[in-house]
Design a protein around this motif. Sequence first.
Motif, PDB file in Angstrom:
ATOM      1  N   SER A 411       0.790  -1.226   0.000  1.00 23.31           N
ATOM      2  CA  SER A 411       0.000   0.000   0.000  1.00 23.31           C
ATOM      3  C   SER A 411       0.820   1.273   0.000  1.00 23.31           C
ATOM      4  O   SER A 411       0.318   2.328  -0.277  1.00 23.31           O
ATOM      5  N   SER A 412       2.084   1.183   0.307  1.00 22.26           N
ATOM      6  CA  SER A 412       2.802   2.397   0.692  1.00 22.26           C
ATOM      7  C   SER A 412       2.853   3.475  -0.383  1.00 22.26           C
ATOM      8  O   SER A 412       2.353   4.571  -0.189  1.00 22.26           O
ATOM      9  N   ALA A 415      -0.496   5.747  -3.159  1.00 21.13           N
ATOM     10  CA  ALA A 415      -1.282   6.969  -3.133  1.00 21.13           C
ATOM     11  C   ALA A 415      -0.626   8.049  -3.968  1.00 21.13           C
ATOM     12  O   ALA A 415      -1.281   8.743  -4.737  1.00 21.13           O
ATOM     13  N   ASP A 418      -1.076   7.213  -7.994  1.00 18.05           N
ATOM     14  CA  ASP A 418      -2.316   7.314  -8.765  1.00 18.05           C
ATOM     15  C   ASP A 418      -3.020   8.659  -8.573  1.00 18.05           C
ATOM     16  O   ASP A 418      -3.815   9.045  -9.392  1.00 18.05           O
ATOM     17  N   LYS A 421      -0.899  15.149  -8.668  1.00 17.80           N
ATOM     18  CA  LYS A 421      -0.536  16.214  -7.724  1.00 17.80           C
ATOM     19  C   LYS A 421      -1.488  17.388  -7.894  1.00 17.80           C
ATOM     20  O   LYS A 421      -1.598  17.953  -8.979  1.00 17.80           O
ATOM     21  N   THR A 422      -2.143  17.706  -6.831  1.00 12.33           N
ATOM     22  CA  THR A 422      -3.063  18.834  -6.876  1.00 12.33           C
ATOM     23  C   THR A 422      -2.785  19.744  -5.701  1.00 12.33           C
ATOM     24  O   THR A 422      -2.224  19.332  -4.704  1.00 12.33           O
ATOM     25  N   LYS A 423      -3.191  20.958  -5.867  1.00 10.82           N
ATOM     26  CA  LYS A 423      -3.126  21.871  -4.730  1.00 10.82           C
ATOM     27  C   LYS A 423      -4.482  22.548  -4.582  1.00 10.82           C
ATOM     28  O   LYS A 423      -5.228  22.702  -5.556  1.00 10.82           O
TER      29      LYS A 423
END
Lengths: 434, 260
Positions: A411-412, A415, A418, A421-423
Amino acid sequence: MSLKKALDDCKIDFDRCVLVTDLLEEYKLSYKEVNDVLEAYIKDQEPAIKFEKRFLVHGKRKTQGSDSGEDLYSVVMENKMQDWLAKVQDAESQLYSVKIAGGTKAPAAIFKPMQHMEVKLAKVEQRPGAGKTVPSANGVTPSNGVKSQPNKSESSKSVVKLEPSKSSLKAETTKPEAEKSAATKSKSSPETKKTSPKDQASKAKPAAVKKGSINSFFTAAASKPKDVKATPSKPASGTMDNFFKKQPAGTNKSPPESEDKSKQDAPNPNKKEAAKKKSPSPTKKSTAANTSMQLFDEESAAESSDEEEKLDMLRRKVIESDNESDLEKPASSKRRRISDSEDEEQPPKKSADEEVITVDEEMDTEPANETYLDEDGFVITQRKPAKAQPVKKKVSPKAAAPVNKKKSPPSSAKAGKDAPKTKQAGIMNFFTKK
Amino acid sequence: MFEARLGQATILKKILDAIKDLLNEATFDCSDSGIQLQAMDNSHVSLVSLTLRSDGFDKFRCDRNLSMGMNLGSMAKILKCANNEDNVTMKAQDNADTVTIMFESANQEKVSDYEMKLMNLDQEHLGIPETDFSCVVRMPAMEFARICRDLAQFSESVVICCTKEGVKFSASGDVGTANIKLAQTGSVDKEEEAVIIEMQEPVTLTFACRYLNAFTKATPLSTQVQLSMCADVPLVVEYAIKDLGHIRYYLAPKIEDNET
């Protein structure tokens, strides 16, 4: 498909008893047609292959003082048919079943691996009961019964009920062996690498294991012995990951003498097999490493044959030469136990892994092996003890490789991968001040 | 003089509950048309806009426009003192620095009044342009709350994707991926259970779960919620307050970080 074509294409397995009645049903032919085709086929094959034919004899029992006796039906061997025809009145005979004479070579050894491979190629996991199924192309599917014991099932069906229970028992015992040999084959062929999860484990290639799959978890667990060996003094940390990894290690941390015991047993499969001959039931009951230790104790106490003495000698040699790989031993000993007993109540992850290891071993030692059925219907594989040492060496890389797998926890890193990158934008960017 | 009376204190309680998580303080702008509140949360990511129409009140009087800055925590504390069925009346004098909140029981036997200090809040009002939204989804408020709650377990962000097939809420994180799809309902007996999608063009936007979950505090106010979306425009989450007005939340979308 016509019967003739099926015969020509060798779709009908005469290693097992082929009942004419089944052919009638299967190909929707009259008896005469089936009989003629079959007879012709047998005649063609006859010089090369000897067939064992059974005939149904129908007649009237000769009774004293009365002309009309009771109807009598009997299925008899070809050579005894003349006697029967003479015995009964108005006797007539019809071909009832055909099989290859002395055709006791286990069809499982030939066909099961093939079937197994097919399943693998289709990327489908074999169902637990799949090993027992009869190839559907045989034309006599429903009635042939158990593949592995054509003689007995046939005889129980056609003539007298000889040993009805035995055939079923043997069917069970032959299954794992067939799977083993299937796995052996699959190991040798490169194309099956990705298909079987067991194979993945056996290959011990971390890259082949999918991230996050249950498979990776199992292999990681099985790889633990090696890990423990590398850092033996490391205490268990608080993370769940470590906890799971430590579990198999815990099983390895058996007392040193027990390790020795299992070590002794590991390279000598004959011992257990011999023990199993004597008492198969305790093997089934044993579940954990400890109990297996007890089991082996019992065995060693019980056995005193010449064969055993030889094995003991070998065992000692192995112990002397293999002191450094003590952590692998419990696993291998347990593995052997599993390979011997079918009904083993093991955690699935272990059994899955260990089975594969056993299979690998079998492959390596196969030329020297002798497989037979004992009195109780167990499949006994007798291995040349000299092969035992290389087997151990085989096991160790397997245990070593999954160490890499641990480094990629399911699992590491997912995230980050997939999720683009958003802000977070501010609301002031969209609305103006009044 | 300002006086506004509501038949049930529970409505005001719910309104306060719906905004107090996002806003600590806010200015209630009172005019003869009603009461309005507009405020951004502390991080300036979301904006709350509350409109209570004058005709929705049992009694409404506002002689002069009045802005009452209130600490919402304090107001919530006062409103807790009211029973749900009590009448509630807010009173303030022109240029006063306090507001009186009075609760009267249904049978008029119990009357309690609380005076709360007003605050001078230097809050900016934002001009919210009229927007033709690409997608407007109306769905049960409870369902929306459930979805936001569930998806928050997976990720900080929720992707809302609206197409003609329906609306899909997705979240992806360490645990795994969650997708919840809602199709437009064909015909439902109860209007409040309907999922209705008005779509001009498909939209996919990403929002912070935290704010969405804060918005769903308004769920008790309305059976339905309306989500209005347009590319690169804040999401509007609107809860209607029956016969009284509405509460709208504006949430700035998450945008792709080009710097990294």
